[in-house]
Scaffold this motif. Structure first.
Motif, mmCIF file in Angstrom:
data_model
loop_
_atom_site.group_PDB
_atom_site.id
_atom_site.type_symbol
_atom_site.label_atom_id
_atom_site.label_comp_id
_atom_site.label_asym_id
_atom_site.label_seq_id
_atom_site.Cartn_x
_atom_site.Cartn_y
_atom_site.Cartn_z
ATOM 1 N N UNK A 1 6.910 69.700 42.459
ATOM 2 C CA UNK A 1 7.162 71.141 42.557
ATOM 3 C C UNK A 1 8.500 71.348 43.263
ATOM 4 N N UNK A 2 9.287 72.284 42.724
ATOM 5 C CA UNK A 2 10.513 72.658 43.416
ATOM 6 C C UNK A 2 10.145 73.431 44.668
ATOM 7 N N UNK A 3 10.995 73.304 45.679
ATOM 8 C CA UNK A 3 10.642 73.820 46.996
ATOM 9 C C UNK A 3 11.875 74.408 47.674
ATOM 10 N N UNK A 4 12.296 75.590 47.268
ATOM 11 C CA UNK A 4 13.385 76.277 47.943
ATOM 12 C C UNK A 4 14.774 75.879 47.480
ATOM 13 N N UNK A 5 15.753 76.602 48.003
ATOM 14 C CA UNK A 5 17.162 76.358 47.713
ATOM 15 C C UNK A 5 17.867 75.883 48.964
ATOM 16 N N UNK A 6 18.959 75.167 48.763
ATOM 17 C CA UNK A 6 19.754 74.711 49.891
ATOM 18 C C UNK A 6 21.158 74.377 49.440
ATOM 19 N N UNK A 7 21.947 73.902 50.387
ATOM 20 C CA UNK A 7 23.315 73.497 50.062
ATOM 21 C C UNK A 7 23.640 72.201 50.787
ATOM 22 N N UNK A 8 24.533 71.444 50.208
ATOM 23 C CA UNK A 8 25.069 70.249 50.836
ATOM 24 C C UNK A 8 26.468 70.558 51.326
ATOM 25 N N UNK A 9 26.825 70.006 52.463
ATOM 26 C CA UNK A 9 28.204 70.101 52.926
ATOM 27 C C UNK A 9 28.417 70.883 54.204
ATOM 28 N N UNK A 10 27.396 71.527 54.741
ATOM 29 C CA UNK A 10 27.539 72.239 56.007
ATOM 30 C C UNK A 10 28.629 73.295 55.974
ATOM 31 N N UNK A 11 29.629 73.166 56.869
ATOM 32 C CA UNK A 11 30.708 74.155 56.953
ATOM 33 C C UNK A 11 31.685 74.073 55.791
ATOM 34 N N UNK B 1 29.555 71.962 49.317
ATOM 35 C CA UNK B 1 30.027 71.353 48.076
ATOM 36 C C UNK B 1 29.038 71.458 46.924
ATOM 37 N N UNK B 2 27.774 71.856 47.216
ATOM 38 C CA UNK B 2 26.786 71.980 46.141
ATOM 39 C C UNK B 2 25.640 72.887 46.569
ATOM 40 N N UNK B 3 25.064 73.555 45.570
ATOM 41 C CA UNK B 3 23.821 74.323 45.725
ATOM 42 C C UNK B 3 22.745 73.541 44.988
ATOM 43 N N UNK B 4 21.567 73.432 45.590
ATOM 44 C CA UNK B 4 20.492 72.678 44.951
ATOM 45 C C UNK B 4 19.152 73.366 45.124
ATOM 46 N N UNK B 5 18.214 72.993 44.245
ATOM 47 C CA UNK B 5 16.807 73.329 44.407
ATOM 48 C C UNK B 5 16.134 72.090 44.980
ATOM 49 N N UNK B 6 15.462 72.252 46.114
ATOM 50 C CA UNK B 6 14.773 71.137 46.741
ATOM 51 C C UNK B 6 13.470 70.818 46.029
ATOM 52 N N UNK B 7 12.906 69.668 46.361
ATOM 53 C CA UNK B 7 11.655 69.216 45.761
ATOM 54 C C UNK B 7 10.661 68.949 46.889
ATOM 55 N N UNK C 1 29.499 82.781 52.695
ATOM 56 C CA UNK C 1 29.131 83.276 51.368
ATOM 57 C C UNK C 1 27.966 82.466 50.801
ATOM 58 N N UNK C 2 27.976 81.153 51.023
ATOM 59 C CA UNK C 2 26.872 80.307 50.562
ATOM 60 C C UNK C 2 25.591 80.679 51.297
ATOM 61 N N UNK C 3 25.673 80.888 52.600
ATOM 62 C CA UNK C 3 24.496 81.286 53.377
ATOM 63 C C UNK C 3 23.945 82.621 52.883
#
Length: 178
Positions: free
Chosen positions: A69-79, A82-88, A133-135
């Motif tokens: 099951x997918x479990x939320x959204x997140x991003x890699x790269x901190x400040x 570099x990417x938006x992802x759907x977690x698992x 903007x990502x946040x």
């Protein structure tokens, strides 16, 4: 030789649902839905013999289908995102399949994976996206709520050396059976 990686394909209905998230973020290069996947083991550029050995070792993996099951959204790269992802969500079946893919890679003479496994589906690669903007994007989207799906096969993909995001070609498919 093309770059190789093993992965779980994302079912078309879920991929189409994920495309609804494709708006409202400057600097995002959205991945085409037919290229959504969950990487199990990245191999990279290898010679033909190593590719064949890895493909054969993958073919020896035996395990039953399982649910994820997918479990939320997140991003890699901190400040410097570099990417938006759907977690698992955590899954013993997924962890077992990942470990089996790691063993297959070692059997093919490949080095151990240097990164911790964080299962995800990359939705967008970012260029010059501001962290605030990502946040705001992630907060506005509120996460991913989707029904779980059954993983009944995994695949060996190849890709051209590029900036990422496909196109990916299924080189071999490996069924999971009870």
């Amino acid at each position: 030789m093309p770059r190789l990686f093993s992965a779980i394909e994302i079912p078309r209905p879920l991929a189409e649902r994920l495309t609804l998230l494709r708006a409202g973020l400057t600097g995002a290069r959205w991945i085409d839905p037919e290229n959504y996947h969950l990487t199990l083991r990245f191999i990279g550029d290898v010679d033909g013999m190593t590719a064949r050995d890895f493909a054969e070792a993958l073919g020896a993996i035996e395990m039953p289908p399982f649910e994820i099951r997918l479990n939320g959204l997140g991003s890699f790269g901190g400040n410097k995102p570099r990417a938006i992802f759907a977690g698992v969500a955590p899954s013993e079946g997924l962890n077992a399949l990942r470990r089996a893919n790691d063993r297959a890679a070692r059997e093919a003479g490949l080095p151990a994976e240097g990164r911790n496994f964080m299962p995800h589906v990359t939705l967008a690669r970012l260029r010059n996206a501001r962290a605030d903007a990502v946040a705001a994007y992630l907060e506005h989207q509120g996460g991913v709520f989707a029904d779980p799906f059954i993983v009944n096969r995994f695949v060996l993909y190849s890709s051209r050396d590029s900036v990422g995001g496909g196109p990916y070609v299924v080189e071999a498919a490996y069924p999971l059976e009870d």
